[in-house]
Enzyme design. Structure first.
Site, PDB file in Angstrom:
ATOM      1  N   HIS A   1      63.489  88.883  43.638  1.00 40.59           N
ATOM      2  CA  HIS A   1      64.415  89.230  44.531  1.00 40.59           C
ATOM      3  C   HIS A   1      65.665  88.430  43.823  1.00 40.59           C
ATOM      4  CE1 HIS A   1      60.826  88.982  47.602  1.00 40.59           C
ATOM      5  NE2 HIS A   1      61.026  90.296  47.083  1.00 40.59           N
TER       6      HIS A   1
ATOM      7  N   LEU B   1      52.858  89.037  46.588  1.00 39.63           N
ATOM      8  CA  LEU B   1      53.742  90.192  46.304  1.00 39.63           C
ATOM      9  C   LEU B   1      55.016  89.993  44.820  1.00 39.63           C
ATOM     10  CD1 LEU B   1      54.630  91.392  49.887  1.00 39.63           C
ATOM     11  CD2 LEU B   1      52.508  91.767  48.453  1.00 39.63           C
ATOM     12  N   PHE B   2      54.360  87.721  44.567  1.00 36.03           N
ATOM     13  CA  PHE B   2      55.505  87.764  43.558  1.00 36.03           C
ATOM     14  C   PHE B   2      56.644  88.325  43.298  1.00 36.03           C
ATOM     15  CE2 PHE B   2      51.798  90.451  42.222  1.00 36.03           C
ATOM     16  CZ  PHE B   2      50.530  89.284  42.676  1.00 36.03           C
ATOM     17  N   CYS B   3      56.906  87.514  44.677  1.00 38.90           N
ATOM     18  CA  CYS B   3      59.377  87.896  44.974  1.00 38.90           C
ATOM     19  C   CYS B   3      59.163  89.161  44.537  1.00 38.90           C
ATOM     20  CB  CYS B   3      59.156  86.824  44.278  1.00 38.90           C
ATOM     21  SG  CYS B   3      59.028  85.059  44.418  1.00 38.90           S
ATOM     22  N   ALA B   4      58.475  90.223  45.172  1.00 42.72           N
ATOM     23  CA  ALA B   4      58.896  91.379  44.134  1.00 42.72           C
ATOM     24  C   ALA B   4      58.571  92.784  44.607  1.00 42.72           C
ATOM     25  CB  ALA B   4      58.761  91.645  43.037  1.00 42.72           C
TER      26      ALA B   4
END
Length: 456
Positions: free
Chosen positions: A131, A377-380
């Protein structure tokens, strides 16, 4: 235990881990006793190198203002700050005339560049980005989001088509990661840079996941800018870098207005104020600089360079093999990948476990084995949703084996990861899949935590 779980230590070419802070920290287990904490979430933040911490501690008594004092400590701190800038430029193999701007993080660096885009600039970015690289451009102008590619070649071809078809054919910027924070896979940066330049565009490299693991050369990759964070490069929090071409930065309004960015400020006859801004990196470094953060980043750059990226990468490749081979005969474990299981990657692996909610699995790794990983979701979000094959859905309730729950588990390591921590992780995953959790868990504020009721 599979032989692969202990294979790393048997390889004579693999060097010992670099000393890091926290390597001897003991954490409690819900099942009783303590164990040395296994920090396997280094894609989020890596522990500071002991050398970096020692360098910072040695400088701390001499702390002084930067660019703002005639005293000895101020002069010393100013020299140290500017020398740190030169060290980072050398680390990145910057071109003559490139600027190195100290920021707070990769996110800060890319937002700075977004604020410096020329009028009419169109940005091209793959949906696979973190992100920090996906979102800053939305306020800056037109953005074209490219679909996730299935191969490096497809990524280059998709970018070439998009750049060739842009209308109007004006200034353009491509933003791409060097290594995925989800899959660890290496992206074809040099080829993407060539495609960008062939179509009159510029390119910025998000090296947050690449720089801690591989040598990054601005010249060899032929990128226009590089951004990375200190806290992923084995330095403390609060420091980052944007390095690259000076012209767009020099022509833009300062990212922040204030002291340090301004050269002169005078009142006009009409009562207003005229400002003459710096034309160097200081233009975008308003306020008192984070000299300790800059010094820490420079110390980490030196430490990694001296350790040698070839040796560090060889060791990391062995750790990746130990995980993959150690879990190869566990069919419930599925690793996530864009380019295929054999694609080159850094020490980042994401996976799901059939029959498990990922938050529950990560909580059990922590509470029962003293292993820290990441779930979610790992900032993705767009990338993980694509890899999991869904567009909607939440994390699911703790303990619920929901096939549609959209979250995954990420294990990541680096230069300071001991082989024993990787072997413990492999053993823990195998035991949890085979036997289940030994404790009961519940959901609190969206996170899975051990329940006070005790054993499962």
């Amino acid at each position: 235990m599979p032989a692969a779980a202990t294979a790393v230590a048997a390889e004579p070419s693999v060097r010992a881990p670099l000393p890091v802070l926290g390597r001897d920290v003991a954490v409690p287990l819900v099942t009783g006793g303590e164990v040395t904490y296994a920090a396997l979430d280094q894609a989020a933040s890596a522990p500071a190198l002991q050398r970096v911490w020692d360098d910072v501690a040695a400088y701390a008594p001499y702390y002084g203002s930067v660019h703002r004092g005639a005293g000895y400590l101020s002069q010393l701190s100013t020299d140290l700050f500017e020398n740190a800038r030169r060290t980072v430029a050398d680390f990145l193999d910057c071109r003559d005339g490139d600027e190195v701007v100290f920021t707070r993080s990769t996110t800060d660096s890319l937002n700075l560049l977004a604020a410096a885009l020329p009028d009419g600039c169109e940005v091209f970015v793959f949906e696979t980005e973190h992100h920090a690289a996906l979102l800053p451009w939305r306020r800056a102008g037109r953005v074209t989001f490219l679909d996730a590619p299935d191969s490096p070649a497809q990524a280059v071809a998709a970018l070439e088509r998009a750049l060739a078809d842009r209308d109007p054919y004006g200034p353009a910027l491509v933003c791409v990661t060097g290594a995925s924070n989800v899959t660890g896979e290496l992206w074809p940066v040099r080829e993407l840079a060539a495609a960008a330049h062939a179509h009159g565009a510029r390119i910025v490299l998000d090296a947050a996941q690449l720089a801690p693991h591989r040598a990054v050369s601005v010249r060899e990759l032929d990128v226009d800018w590089v951004a990375f964070s200190g806290h992923k490069l084995y330095a403390p929090f609060g420091s980052g870098v944007l390095a690259g071409r000076a012209d767009w930065l020099r022509e833009a309004e300062p990212y922040l207005a204030g002291g340090g960015a301004s050269r002169t400020v005078v009142r006009r006859a009409d009562g207003g104020v005229d400002v003459r801004w710096h034309e160097t990196a200081a233009r975008h470094e308003a306020g008192s600089p984070n000299v300790i953060g800059a010094y820490a980043v420079a110390s980490a750059c030196k430490a990694l360079t001296e350790a040698g990226f070839e040796a560090l990468a060889a060791r990391e490749d062995a750790l990746v093999r130990a995980v993959r081979e150690g879990l190869a005969d566990v069919p419930e474990v599925r690793f996530l990948s864009l380019f295929g299981d054999d694609a080159p990657r850094v020490g980042v692996l994401s996976f799901v476990v059939d029959g498990w909610n990922s938050s529950h699995f990560a909580a059990a790794l922590s509470a029962e084995y003293g292993i820290g990983v990441r779930d979610g979701l790992f900032c993705a979000h767009p990338l993980v949703r694509r890899l999991l094959g869904g567009d909607t859905g939440g994390a699911g309730e703790c303990g619920a084996p929901e096939a549609g729950a959209l979250n995954a588990i990420r294990v990541s390591f680096g230069a300071g990861t001991p082989e024993e921590h990787v072997a413990r992780f492999v053993r823990a995953v195998r035991e949890l899949v085979r036997d289940g959790a030994r404790w009961t868990y519940r959901t609190v504020d969206g996170r899975c935590v051990p329940d006070a009721s005790g054993r499962a």
